[in-house]
Design a protein around this motif. Structure first.
Motif, PDB file in Angstrom:
ATOM      1  N   GLU A  54       0.817  -1.212   0.000  1.00 47.06           N
ATOM      2  CA  GLU A  54       0.000   0.000   0.000  1.00 47.06           C
ATOM      3  C   GLU A  54       0.854   1.266   0.000  1.00 47.06           C
ATOM      4  O   GLU A  54       0.557   2.225  -0.730  1.00 47.06           O
ATOM      5  N   SER A  55       1.935   1.280   0.803  1.00 49.45           N
ATOM      6  CA  SER A  55       2.769   2.484   0.836  1.00 49.45           C
ATOM      7  C   SER A  55       3.517   2.669  -0.480  1.00 49.45           C
ATOM      8  O   SER A  55       3.678   3.792  -0.969  1.00 49.45           O
ATOM      9  N   TYR A  56       3.966   1.576  -1.093  1.00 45.92           N
ATOM     10  CA  TYR A  56       4.610   1.680  -2.407  1.00 45.92           C
ATOM     11  C   TYR A  56       3.639   2.264  -3.432  1.00 45.92           C
ATOM     12  O   TYR A  56       3.992   3.157  -4.214  1.00 45.92           O
ATOM     13  N   ALA A  57       2.427   1.723  -3.450  1.00 45.69           N
ATOM     14  CA  ALA A  57       1.446   2.187  -4.432  1.00 45.69           C
ATOM     15  C   ALA A  57       1.124   3.661  -4.229  1.00 45.69           C
ATOM     16  O   ALA A  57       1.025   4.432  -5.198  1.00 45.69           O
ATOM     17  N   ALA A  58       0.972   4.071  -2.982  1.00 42.59           N
ATOM     18  CA  ALA A  58       0.680   5.480  -2.694  1.00 42.59           C
ATOM     19  C   ALA A  58       1.809   6.382  -3.173  1.00 42.59           C
ATOM     20  O   ALA A  58       1.572   7.454  -3.749  1.00 42.59           O
ATOM     21  N   GLN A  59       3.051   5.951  -2.958  1.00 44.27           N
ATOM     22  CA  GLN A  59       4.189   6.761  -3.383  1.00 44.27           C
ATOM     23  C   GLN A  59       4.308   6.814  -4.906  1.00 44.27           C
ATOM     24  O   GLN A  59       4.706   7.833  -5.473  1.00 44.27           O
ATOM     25  N   ALA A  60       3.958   5.724  -5.574  1.00 41.11           N
ATOM     26  CA  ALA A  60       3.977   5.730  -7.042  1.00 41.11           C
ATOM     27  C   ALA A  60       2.908   6.677  -7.588  1.00 41.11           C
ATOM     28  O   ALA A  60       3.136   7.398  -8.567  1.00 41.11           O
ATOM     29  N   ARG A  61       1.755   6.693  -6.940  1.00 42.89           N
ATOM     30  CA  ARG A  61       0.663   7.552  -7.424  1.00 42.89           C
ATOM     31  C   ARG A  61       1.001   9.029  -7.286  1.00 42.89           C
ATOM     32  O   ARG A  61       0.646   9.843  -8.138  1.00 42.89           O
ATOM     33  N   THR A  62       1.684   9.400  -6.195  1.00 38.91           N
ATOM     34  CA  THR A  62       2.006  10.817  -5.981  1.00 38.91           C
ATOM     35  C   THR A  62       3.311  11.223  -6.662  1.00 38.91           C
ATOM     36  O   THR A  62       3.593  12.418  -6.780  1.00 38.91           O
ATOM     37  N   GLY A  63       4.108  10.251  -7.091  1.00 38.21           N
ATOM     38  CA  GLY A  63       5.396  10.567  -7.712  1.00 38.21           C
ATOM     39  C   GLY A  63       6.535  10.661  -6.720  1.00 38.21           C
ATOM     40  O   GLY A  63       7.663  10.981  -7.110  1.00 38.21           O
ATOM     41  N   LYS A  64       6.276  10.401  -5.438  1.00 40.91           N
ATOM     42  CA  LYS A  64       7.386  10.375  -4.484  1.00 40.91           C
ATOM     43  C   LYS A  64       8.407   9.318  -4.901  1.00 40.91           C
ATOM     44  O   LYS A  64       9.621   9.484  -4.727  1.00 40.91           O
ATOM     45  N   ALA A  65       7.918   8.207  -5.452  1.00 35.07           N
ATOM     46  CA  ALA A  65       8.765   7.218  -6.113  1.00 35.07           C
ATOM     47  C   ALA A  65       8.323   7.159  -7.573  1.00 35.07           C
ATOM     48  O   ALA A  65       7.132   6.982  -7.854  1.00 35.07           O
ATOM     49  N   ASP A  66       9.268   7.325  -8.482  1.00 34.06           N
ATOM     50  CA  ASP A  66       8.958   7.321  -9.911  1.00 34.06           C
ATOM     51  C   ASP A  66       8.831   5.875 -10.390  1.00 34.06           C
ATOM     52  O   ASP A  66       9.836   5.173 -10.541  1.00 34.06           O
ATOM     53  N   GLY A  67       7.604   5.442 -10.627  1.00 34.71           N
ATOM     54  CA  GLY A  67       7.371   4.062 -11.033  1.00 34.71           C
ATOM     55  C   GLY A  67       7.895   3.721 -12.413  1.00 34.71           C
ATOM     56  O   GLY A  67       7.984   2.548 -12.767  1.00 34.71           O
ATOM     57  N   HIS A  68       8.266   4.726 -13.189  1.00 35.35           N
ATOM     58  CA  HIS A  68       8.770   4.493 -14.546  1.00 35.35           C
ATOM     59  C   HIS A  68      10.271   4.764 -14.663  1.00 35.35           C
ATOM     60  O   HIS A  68      10.814   4.735 -15.776  1.00 35.35           O
ATOM     61  N   ALA A  69      10.928   5.014 -13.553  1.00 42.41           N
ATOM     62  CA  ALA A  69      12.365   5.307 -13.591  1.00 42.41           C
ATOM     63  C   ALA A  69      13.151   4.101 -14.113  1.00 42.41           C
ATOM     64  O   ALA A  69      12.814   2.952 -13.827  1.00 42.41           O
ATOM     65  N   ARG A  70      14.218   4.376 -14.850  1.00 46.51           N
ATOM     66  CA  ARG A  70      15.115   3.335 -15.350  1.00 46.51           C
ATOM     67  C   ARG A  70      16.493   3.563 -14.738  1.00 46.51           C
ATOM     68  O   ARG A  70      17.048   4.667 -14.862  1.00 46.51           O
ATOM     69  N   PRO A  71      17.070   2.574 -14.082  1.00 49.50           N
ATOM     70  CA  PRO A  71      18.391   2.762 -13.465  1.00 49.50           C
ATOM     71  C   PRO A  71      19.454   3.094 -14.515  1.00 49.50           C
ATOM     72  O   PRO A  71      19.460   2.534 -15.619  1.00 49.50           O
ATOM     73  N   LEU A  72      20.342   4.000 -14.149  1.00 47.91           N
ATOM     74  CA  LEU A  72      21.423   4.425 -15.044  1.00 47.91           C
ATOM     75  C   LEU A  72      22.748   3.907 -14.482  1.00 47.91           C
ATOM     76  O   LEU A  72      23.121   4.237 -13.353  1.00 47.91           O
ATOM     77  N   LEU A  73      23.471   3.094 -15.265  1.00 49.32           N
ATOM     78  CA  LEU A  73      24.721   2.487 -14.815  1.00 49.32           C
ATOM     79  C   LEU A  73      25.917   3.281 -15.327  1.00 49.32           C
ATOM     80  O   LEU A  73      25.955   3.694 -16.490  1.00 49.32           O
ATOM     81  N   ASN A  74      26.902   3.475 -14.452  1.00 48.41           N
ATOM     82  CA  ASN A  74      28.131   4.178 -14.821  1.00 48.41           C
ATOM     83  C   ASN A  74      29.319   3.459 -14.192  1.00 48.41           C
ATOM     84  O   ASN A  74      29.486   3.479 -12.969  1.00 48.41           O
ATOM     85  N   LYS A  75      30.127   2.794 -15.019  1.00 47.82           N
ATOM     86  CA  LYS A  75      31.305   2.089 -14.532  1.00 47.82           C
ATOM     87  C   LYS A  75      32.439   3.100 -14.395  1.00 47.82           C
ATOM     88  O   LYS A  75      33.040   3.529 -15.365  1.00 47.82           O
ATOM     89  N   THR A  76      32.718   3.523 -13.166  1.00 54.83           N
ATOM     90  CA  THR A  76      33.674   4.607 -12.925  1.00 54.83           C
ATOM     91  C   THR A  76      35.119   4.129 -12.843  1.00 54.83           C
ATOM     92  O   THR A  76      36.050   4.921 -13.001  1.00 54.83           O
ATOM     93  N   ARG A  77      35.330   2.853 -12.534  1.00 56.84           N
ATOM     94  CA  ARG A  77      36.647   2.217 -12.477  1.00 56.84           C
ATOM     95  C   ARG A  77      36.440   0.758 -12.882  1.00 56.84           C
ATOM     96  O   ARG A  77      35.308   0.269 -12.912  1.00 56.84           O
ATOM     97  N   PRO A  78      37.521   0.002 -13.150  1.00 52.00           N
ATOM     98  CA  PRO A  78      37.334  -1.407 -13.495  1.00 52.00           C
ATOM     99  C   PRO A  78      36.557  -2.199 -12.443  1.00 52.00           C
ATOM    100  O   PRO A  78      35.868  -3.163 -12.781  1.00 52.00           O
ATOM    101  N   ALA A  79      36.657  -1.792 -11.174  1.00 48.09           N
ATOM    102  CA  ALA A  79      35.981  -2.528 -10.103  1.00 48.09           C
ATOM    103  C   ALA A  79      34.942  -1.687  -9.382  1.00 48.09           C
ATOM    104  O   ALA A  79      34.510  -2.041  -8.288  1.00 48.09           O
TER     105      ALA A  79
END
Length: 341
Positions: A54-79
């Motif tokens: 319920e709390s997840y759904a409420a946050q998605a509805r208000t935009g507090k958590a962006d339900g359509h966000a896509r994680p962005l990866l950045n390899k800053t060093r080999p490890a």
């Protein structure tokens, strides 16, 4: 006793995913949330399970958590890998981290990922288990919104700041450690509040600093650190690794995971994957771990961390997952969403 109905695992995942999709969450994110919450419920970690829907759904509805966000990866060093969760739900980003880190650590011996602008990471042991299934030894650290004081203080500065550890075994499930650094995980208090049940003395204080057994009062107050000053010191360590080091919000800057008010929490997670082949060697490590594990198992009454999970998972496969009827009705009443984007 609250009435509940057992639902097959796959069906329950579908219901949870559809419920989240109906709350404005993309298909990939909704499926990742469903996998994580249902697995936590099965594993007995109900504070990170269906009680969060319920709390997840409420946050998605208000935009507090962006339900359509896509994680962005950045390899800053080999490890070193940085993942911007983009103020979305954490689970897809956590899955991506566990896909990337084994290949990185195979080259470098040790590799780490920092997740920023993140959200509730759920049962951290799931992350460690996936890495252990890939042959890695894993450590995971997460900071969470402020709920616990520094030792001797009165102001909540730290979160429950959970830590997890996992190690692979030969032909056996991994050993998994998963614990909050508060006396109890806040999610367990949330689950008690939803069931209108009291909590034990020693878990939390109310907003005035007095010990309480009222779950709702505890949610408005502060949690007590596990092990007193030692737990508070470990919470500080997690705060540095999961926030200061990678640039996430400190716990006292983060908004609540439990409501739809305020800005995104933007907390952090820090994940370390270690390839045993780079140290004693895979076989020697496996021999030594097996020696330790069998010594523990041979001690009457002792058990390895997480050893109950296999039993619980077999029961869920056999009988389904108990779902409180009121929640089940809400899940089934959600409008069907086909191929949510």
């Amino acid at each position: 006793m609250t009435a509940a109905t057992c639902i097959p695992v796959e069906e329950l995942e579908g219901l949870v995913a559809n419920y989240m999709a109906a709350a404005n969450v993309s298909g990939d994110n909704a499926a990742a949330i469903a996998r994580a919450l249902v697995q936590a419920e099965i594993d007995g970690q109900k504070g990170h399970g269906l009680s969060r829907i319920e709390s997840y759904a409420a946050q998605a509805r208000t935009g507090k958590a962006d339900g359509h966000a896509r994680p962005l990866l950045n390899k800053t060093r080999p490890a070193a890998l940085m993942i911007d969760v983009a103020n979305g739900f954490a689970y897809r980003a956590l899955e991506l981290a566990t896909q990337e880190l084994p290949n990185m650590s195979a080259e470098t011996g040790i590799a780490a990922a920092g997740l920023v602008r993140s959200h509730h990471a759920g049962a951290l042991g799931q992350v460690g288990e996936r890495l252990a299934d890939s042959g890695m030894v894993a450590m995971i650290f997460a900071n969470t919104p402020h709920a616990m004081t520094a030792w001797g203080g009165s102001r909540p500065l730290f979160g429950t700041n959970p830590i997890a550890f996992a190690a692979p075994r030969r032909e056996r499930p991994p050993v998994v450690v998963d614990l909050a650094l508060s006396e109890i995980a806040r999610g367990k208090i949330l689950a008690a509040a939803q069931r209108n049940e009291p909590i034990p003395t020693g878990w939390a204080n109310d907003a005035s600093g007095n010990p309480t057994t009222n779950a709702n009062a505890a949610l408005k107050g502060t949690l007590l650190p596990a092990g007193g000053a030692k737990g508070a010191a470990l919470a500080f360590m997690v705060e540095v690794l999961a926030a200061s080091l990678i640039g996430a919000n400190q716990s006292f800057e983060a908004s609540s995971f439990f409501d739809a008010d305020g800005p995104p929490p933007a907390v952090g997670q820090f994940i370390v994957a270690i390839d045993p082949a780079a140290f004693a060697g895979t076989d020697h490590f496996a021999d030594k771990l097996e020696l330790l594990a069998t010594a523990i198992e041979a001690d009457d009454g002792a058990r390895l961390p997480g050893s109950r999970k296999a039993e619980l998972r077999q029961a869920a496969t056999r009988n389904g997952v108990p779902v409180i009827d009121d929640l089940l009705a809400r899940l089934k009443a959600a409008p069907s969403v086909s191929n949510p984007q």
